[in-house]
Design an enzyme around this catalytic site. Structure first.
Site, PDB file in Angstrom:
ATOM      1  N   SER A   1     -44.459 -11.473  18.090  1.00 25.64           N
ATOM      2  CA  SER A   1     -44.358 -12.938  18.158  1.00 25.64           C
ATOM      3  C   SER A   1     -45.548 -13.651  17.531  1.00 25.64           C
ATOM      4  O   SER A   1     -45.720 -14.852  17.724  1.00 25.64           O
ATOM      5  CB  SER A   1     -44.239 -13.378  19.628  1.00 25.64           C
ATOM      6  OG  SER A   1     -45.430 -13.065  20.340  1.00 25.64           O
TER       7      SER A   1
ATOM      8  N   SER B   1     -44.563  -5.288  20.610  1.00 26.94           N
ATOM      9  CA  SER B   1     -45.045  -6.415  21.406  1.00 26.94           C
ATOM     10  C   SER B   1     -43.870  -7.229  21.956  1.00 26.94           C
ATOM     11  O   SER B   1     -43.077  -6.711  22.738  1.00 26.94           O
ATOM     12  CB  SER B   1     -46.003  -7.273  20.569  1.00 26.94           C
ATOM     13  OG  SER B   1     -46.717  -8.165  21.376  1.00 26.94           O
ATOM     14  N   PHE B   2     -43.726  -8.487  21.554  1.00 27.08           N
ATOM     15  CA  PHE B   2     -42.578  -9.293  21.988  1.00 27.08           C
ATOM     16  C   PHE B   2     -41.264  -8.558  21.763  1.00 27.08           C
ATOM     17  O   PHE B   2     -40.336  -8.624  22.580  1.00 27.08           O
ATOM     18  CB  PHE B   2     -42.582 -10.628  21.240  1.00 27.08           C
ATOM     19  CG  PHE B   2     -41.239 -11.275  21.092  1.00 27.08           C
ATOM     20  CD1 PHE B   2     -40.560 -11.771  22.191  1.00 27.08           C
ATOM     21  CD2 PHE B   2     -40.641 -11.376  19.837  1.00 27.08           C
ATOM     22  CE1 PHE B   2     -39.308 -12.363  22.057  1.00 27.08           C
ATOM     23  CE2 PHE B   2     -39.403 -11.967  19.692  1.00 27.08           C
ATOM     24  CZ  PHE B   2     -38.724 -12.463  20.807  1.00 27.08           C
TER      25      PHE B   2
ATOM     26  N   ASP C   1     -56.382  -2.304  23.090  1.00 25.69           N
ATOM     27  CA  ASP C   1     -55.553  -3.510  22.930  1.00 25.69           C
ATOM     28  C   ASP C   1     -56.106  -4.631  23.801  1.00 25.69           C
ATOM     29  O   ASP C   1     -56.210  -4.481  25.022  1.00 25.69           O
ATOM     30  CB  ASP C   1     -54.113  -3.177  23.337  1.00 25.69           C
ATOM     31  CG  ASP C   1     -53.115  -4.266  22.990  1.00 25.69           C
ATOM     32  OD1 ASP C   1     -53.529  -5.422  22.775  1.00 25.69           O
ATOM     33  OD2 ASP C   1     -51.918  -3.954  22.937  1.00 25.69           O
TER      34      ASP C   1
ATOM     35  N   HIS D   1     -53.816  -3.534  18.992  1.00 25.47           N
ATOM     36  CA  HIS D   1     -52.424  -3.940  19.229  1.00 25.47           C
ATOM     37  C   HIS D   1     -51.476  -3.488  18.128  1.00 25.47           C
ATOM     38  O   HIS D   1     -50.273  -3.606  18.282  1.00 25.47           O
ATOM     39  CB  HIS D   1     -52.386  -5.469  19.350  1.00 25.47           C
ATOM     40  CG  HIS D   1     -51.128  -6.018  19.949  1.00 25.47           C
ATOM     41  ND1 HIS D   1     -50.716  -5.731  21.236  1.00 25.47           N
ATOM     42  CD2 HIS D   1     -50.177  -6.867  19.442  1.00 25.47           C
ATOM     43  CE1 HIS D   1     -49.586  -6.364  21.500  1.00 25.47           C
ATOM     44  NE2 HIS D   1     -49.233  -7.053  20.428  1.00 25.47           N
TER      45      HIS D   1
END
Length: 277
Positions: free
Chosen positions: A36, A105-106, A228, A256
């Site tokens: 995102s 992630s998202f 992260d 990340h």
């Protein structure tokens, strides 16, 4: 006119939106879901990963609603329910019944929420540093979601929080992400997507409970960089502990962006995991 922009691939109508996506390879269908961050797209996240995975599988990477080169919806309410519905329509448009996911992630939270709603349509899934459980929003996530008034310098500064070693942030990557983040319409959509007053509520909404994870009956792989600063490592640990058929892998000296910082190990882990199908 011949398209020379690598971010633009094929297009299909999903939920009334011309949805941009990339597709390579043959075999079991794996959908790669991007994150995102500002200026993100399927190609920005997965351009290096697609060819490697395509040697073994059919890999499909869409620009999710509000991102990349997918048509903007002027009436969009960017909630998890909205993105799940767009993803379902995208899968239907490709006439796919059952798929696997790789979520960054998202994209990992989207995969878990999709699986909760449509468990019969998910073979298995891998989640990379996904905000799949509720947690206190980190300063780095606030910084990413608070990106506005784009400049190349600001984009470079932001990119450094994604990586353990900032030297991997190339001029090409900064330019790609900056140009994408500054496109008219998409810039305004992003700035409205994660308002400061709602960020904790958004993370709480995306996160599943222990009981919801315990209902998962398929195979899951969680991958997380030990350095992260955006999504805490404990999030992946909690999810993995509650899903019976799960495994977790952790990467030291990695932030990340496992698919960038540990590209070879990342791809090997995915190939091994999905080859078991």
């Amino acid at each position: 006119m011949v398209n020379t922009n690598p971010e633009i691939g094929r297009s299909v109508q999903a939920m009334g939106l011309a949805t941009n996506y990339h597709e390579m390879g043959e075999g079991h269908s794996i959908i790669l879901l991007h994150g995102s961050g500002p200026g993100v797209s399927a190609w920005a996240n997965w351009g290096r990963t697609l060819p490697r995975l395509a040697e073994h599988f059919r890999v499909i990477a869409p620009d999710l609603a509000g991102y990349g080169h997918t048509q903007l919806d002027p009436d969009a309410d960017y909630t998890m329910a909205y993105w799940v519905e767009h993803l379902r329509n995208f899968i239907d448009a490709l006439k796919l019944d059952k798929v696997s996911f790789v979520g960054n992630s998202f994209g990992g939270a989207l995969a878990t929420n999709f699986n909760l709603q449509f468990p019969d349509r998910v073979e298995r899934a891998a989640v990379m540093a996904g905000p799949v459980c509720a947690f206190d929003v980190t300063p780095s996530l606030h910084k990413a979601w608070g990106y506005s008034n784009p400049t190349p310098a600001l984009m470079r500064e932001l990119m450094t929080i994604f990586a353990y070693d900032p030297s991997i942030i190339s001029d090409e990557l900064v330019h790609l992400r900056y140009e994408a983040s500054n496109r008219s319409g998409y810039r305004e959509a992003y700035e409205a997507m994660f308002p400061l007053s709602k960020r904790q509520a958004i993370i709480d909404d995306w996160g599943l409970s222990d009981e919801q994870f315990q209902s998962f009956g398929n195979e899951w792989l969680f991958l997380h960089g030990l350095n992260d600063s955006i999504v805490p490592v404990e999030v992946s640990l909690r999810a993995a502990r509650n899903i019976t058929r799960s495994q977790a892998r952790f990467f030291n000296r990695c932030g990340h962006w496992i698919m960038v910082e540990q590209a070879d190990r990342f791809c090997r882990a995915l190939i091994e995991f999905f080859s078991e199908i």
